[in-house]
Design a protein around this motif. Structure first.
Motif, PDB file in Angstrom:
ATOM      1  N   LYS A 174      59.931 109.699  24.936  1.00  0.00           N
ATOM      2  CA  LYS A 174      58.747 110.522  25.137  1.00  0.00           C
ATOM      3  C   LYS A 174      58.583 110.787  26.624  1.00  0.00           C
ATOM      4  N   SER A 175      57.985 111.931  26.928  1.00  0.00           N
ATOM      5  CA  SER A 175      57.628 112.274  28.301  1.00  0.00           C
ATOM      6  C   SER A 175      56.145 112.602  28.310  1.00  0.00           C
ATOM      7  N   ALA A 176      55.386 111.875  29.103  1.00  0.00           N
ATOM      8  CA  ALA A 176      53.935 112.044  29.154  1.00  0.00           C
ATOM      9  C   ALA A 176      53.324 111.958  27.768  1.00  0.00           C
ATOM     10  N   GLY A 177      53.894 111.097  26.913  1.00  0.00           N
ATOM     11  CA  GLY A 177      53.360 110.893  25.580  1.00  0.00           C
ATOM     12  C   GLY A 177      53.811 111.887  24.539  1.00  0.00           C
ATOM     13  N   VAL A 178      54.629 112.880  24.917  1.00  0.00           N
ATOM     14  CA  VAL A 178      55.085 113.908  23.992  1.00  0.00           C
ATOM     15  C   VAL A 178      56.559 113.676  23.668  1.00  0.00           C
ATOM     16  N   PRO A 179      56.961 113.699  22.377  1.00  0.00           N
ATOM     17  CA  PRO A 179      58.385 113.549  22.047  1.00  0.00           C
ATOM     18  C   PRO A 179      59.230 114.604  22.754  1.00  0.00           C
ATOM     19  N   THR A 180      60.330 114.183  23.354  1.00  0.00           N
ATOM     20  CA  THR A 180      61.220 115.097  24.077  1.00  0.00           C
ATOM     21  C   THR A 180      62.669 114.662  23.879  1.00  0.00           C
ATOM     22  N   VAL A 181      63.579 115.442  24.464  1.00  0.00           N
ATOM     23  CA  VAL A 181      65.023 115.221  24.394  1.00  0.00           C
ATOM     24  C   VAL A 181      65.481 115.254  22.933  1.00  0.00           C
ATOM     25  N   PHE A 182      65.319 116.414  22.332  1.00  0.00           N
ATOM     26  CA  PHE A 182      65.714 116.613  20.943  1.00  0.00           C
ATOM     27  C   PHE A 182      67.199 116.936  20.848  1.00  0.00           C
ATOM     28  N   ALA A 183      67.740 116.765  19.650  1.00  0.00           N
ATOM     29  CA  ALA A 183      69.162 117.009  19.433  1.00  0.00           C
ATOM     30  C   ALA A 183      69.503 118.476  19.670  1.00  0.00           C
ATOM     31  N   HIS A 184      70.727 118.692  20.196  1.00  0.00           N
ATOM     32  CA  HIS A 184      71.201 120.050  20.452  1.00  0.00           C
ATOM     33  C   HIS A 184      71.791 120.618  19.158  1.00  0.00           C
ATOM     34  N   THR A 185      70.911 120.740  18.145  1.00  0.00           N
ATOM     35  CA  THR A 185      71.292 121.219  16.822  1.00  0.00           C
ATOM     36  C   THR A 185      70.160 122.072  16.261  1.00  0.00           C
ATOM     37  N   GLU A 186      70.435 122.719  15.125  1.00  0.00           N
ATOM     38  CA  GLU A 186      69.398 123.513  14.465  1.00  0.00           C
ATOM     39  C   GLU A 186      68.235 122.623  14.033  1.00  0.00           C
ATOM     40  N   GLN A 187      68.550 121.438  13.513  1.00  0.00           N
ATOM     41  CA  GLN A 187      67.502 120.510  13.121  1.00  0.00           C
ATOM     42  C   GLN A 187      66.701 120.044  14.333  1.00  0.00           C
ATOM     43  N   GLY A 188      67.381 119.828  15.448  1.00  0.00           N
ATOM     44  CA  GLY A 188      66.695 119.426  16.662  1.00  0.00           C
ATOM     45  C   GLY A 188      65.719 120.486  17.131  1.00  0.00           C
ATOM     46  N   ALA A 189      66.099 121.762  16.995  1.00  0.00           N
ATOM     47  CA  ALA A 189      65.212 122.855  17.386  1.00  0.00           C
ATOM     48  C   ALA A 189      63.966 122.879  16.509  1.00  0.00           C
ATOM     49  N   GLN A 190      64.141 122.615  15.210  1.00  0.00           N
ATOM     50  CA  GLN A 190      62.989 122.582  14.309  1.00  0.00           C
ATOM     51  C   GLN A 190      62.065 121.414  14.645  1.00  0.00           C
ATOM     52  N   SER A 191      62.633 120.258  14.914  1.00  0.00           N
ATOM     53  CA  SER A 191      61.819 119.102  15.284  1.00  0.00           C
ATOM     54  C   SER A 191      61.071 119.361  16.586  1.00  0.00           C
ATOM     55  N   ALA A 192      61.759 119.976  17.547  1.00  0.00           N
ATOM     56  CA  ALA A 192      61.122 120.281  18.825  1.00  0.00           C
ATOM     57  C   ALA A 192      59.936 121.221  18.626  1.00  0.00           C
ATOM     58  N   ALA A 193      60.135 122.299  17.868  1.00  0.00           N
ATOM     59  CA  ALA A 193      59.066 123.271  17.650  1.00  0.00           C
ATOM     60  C   ALA A 193      57.853 122.619  16.990  1.00  0.00           C
ATOM     61  N   SER A 194      58.091 121.768  16.000  1.00  0.00           N
ATOM     62  CA  SER A 194      56.985 121.109  15.304  1.00  0.00           C
ATOM     63  C   SER A 194      56.189 120.209  16.234  1.00  0.00           C
ATOM     64  N   ASN A 195      56.881 119.397  17.016  1.00  0.00           N
ATOM     65  CA  ASN A 195      56.195 118.479  17.917  1.00  0.00           C
ATOM     66  C   ASN A 195      55.544 119.198  19.090  1.00  0.00           C
ATOM     67  N   TYR A 196      56.134 120.301  19.532  1.00  0.00           N
ATOM     68  CA  TYR A 196      55.513 121.085  20.598  1.00  0.00           C
ATOM     69  C   TYR A 196      54.221 121.725  20.095  1.00  0.00           C
ATOM     70  N   ALA A 197      54.210 122.164  18.827  1.00  0.00           N
ATOM     71  CA  ALA A 197      52.991 122.729  18.263  1.00  0.00           C
ATOM     72  C   ALA A 197      51.868 121.692  18.247  1.00  0.00           C
ATOM     73  N   VAL A 198      52.205 120.450  17.896  1.00  0.00           N
ATOM     74  CA  VAL A 198      51.212 119.372  17.886  1.00  0.00           C
ATOM     75  C   VAL A 198      50.622 119.176  19.282  1.00  0.00           C
ATOM     76  N   ALA A 199      51.491 119.115  20.283  1.00  0.00           N
ATOM     77  CA  ALA A 199      51.027 118.879  21.648  1.00  0.00           C
ATOM     78  C   ALA A 199      50.191 120.051  22.166  1.00  0.00           C
ATOM     79  N   LEU A 200      50.655 121.278  21.906  1.00  0.00           N
ATOM     80  CA  LEU A 200      49.948 122.456  22.407  1.00  0.00           C
ATOM     81  C   LEU A 200      48.668 122.739  21.618  1.00  0.00           C
ATOM     82  N   GLY A 201      48.524 122.131  20.451  1.00  0.00           N
ATOM     83  CA  GLY A 201      47.310 122.287  19.668  1.00  0.00           C
ATOM     84  C   GLY A 201      46.317 121.162  19.869  1.00  0.00           C
ATOM     85  N   SER A 202      46.582 120.288  20.819  1.00  0.00           N
ATOM     86  CA  SER A 202      45.714 119.127  21.045  1.00  0.00           C
ATOM     87  C   SER A 202      44.604 119.450  22.037  1.00  0.00           C
TER      88      SER A 202
END
Length: 276
Positions: free
Chosen positions: A95-123
């Motif tokens: 995590k960086s500043a409490g937000v999940p980061t360093v996702f896999a360089h894959t299609e699944q990693g991109a989906q996980s990143a988008a989901s967690n970024y939405a959570v952080a940006l919606g907080s």
């Protein structure tokens, strides 16, 4: 999705759970809310109006980068039926500043990143200048972060915060708690290469002021948040993003909870690290 001991997203050094205590008396009165009162409708219209203005400001800031921010694609480019299913792989270990980061360089990693970024940006962190700037620097490419900082400051102006019931620093009045939470339901990959991806996140949002004197109790909405991502610096970064309403399911006949029940639920049920 995988659950963990994340702590509140409302604090960058302590993220993953949103803790809220609502004082009595119960603003809902324990009655069903299928048909809101006129005053509640006016309050909800105010909240929706300012949020629409905010989204419009963000869309304006993203304009001109050559990528679509409304999640629409040509018919031939639309993804086929592929329901979000667990892959069995942990999305991140850091995590960086409490937000999940360093996702896999894959299609699944991109989906996980988008989901967690939405959570952080919606907080609620987005309503405070310092934490908002940290999120921009952490989740966006440097070019996008530099482009968005000014428009974001204008969007989250003192007037906007006041309409949400917050002071100029983004803090709620004494005895009240401001709630802002994004709960991803599913993701869809609209485009993917090793260098970039476009991922749509369908989510349920919670927003409102919890308190005995609040005229805007916590309400829910359904939206789709689309992220244009680029692989940069060993992680997925946002180049632009945009939201649209829905799809929203038909409301059920659930009886509105009392303020005590809402308070207990928000305190006891924390957030997740979302994974494809």
């Amino acid at each position: 999705m995988t659950s963990g001991d994340e702590q509140a997203y409302t604090d960058y050094d302590d993220t993953g759970h949103t803790r809220t205590r609502l004082p009595e008396p119960d603003p809902y009165g324990g009655a069903p809310r299928r048909t809101p009162h006129r005053s509640s409708s006016r309050s909800l219209v105010t909240v929706v109006g300012v949020v629409v203005l905010l989204i419009a400001a963000i869309a304006f800031a993203n304009r001109g980068d050559g990528s679509s921010s409304d999640g629409s694609t040509a018919k031939s480019d639309r993804p086929g039926s592929a329901p979000t299913a667990p892959s069995g792989t942990r999305p991140v270990d850091t995590k960086s500043a409490g937000v999940p980061t360093v996702f896999a360089h894959t299609e699944q990693g991109a989906q996980s990143a988008a989901s967690n970024y939405a959570v952080a940006l919606g907080s609620t962190d987005m309503f405070k200048k310092n934490s908002r700037d940290r999120l921009l620097q952490l989740l966006y490419t440097p070019e996008a972060a530099a482009r968005l900082e000014g428009p974001m400051d204008q969007a989250y102006s003192a007037d906007f915060l006041a309409k949400m019931g917050l002071d100029a620093a983004g803090d709620p009045p004494s005895g009240s708690t401001f709630v802002s939470r994004v709960v991803p339901v599913g993701t869809a990959v609209q485009h993917y290469t090793d260098n970039d991806a476009k991922v749509a996140v369908w989510y349920l949002g919670l927003i409102g002021m919890a308190g005995s004197s609040s005229t805007d109790p916590v309400t829910s909405s359904w939206k789709t948040w689309t992220f244009d991502l680029r692989w940069s610096g060993g992680d997925w970064k946002i180049t632009s993003d945009g939201q649209k309403d829905g799809p929203a399911p038909v409301p059920g006949d659930d009886k509105a909870a009392t303020s005590d029940e809402i308070s207990k639920a928000i305190e006891e049920y924390g957030g997740f690290t979302y994974a494809r």
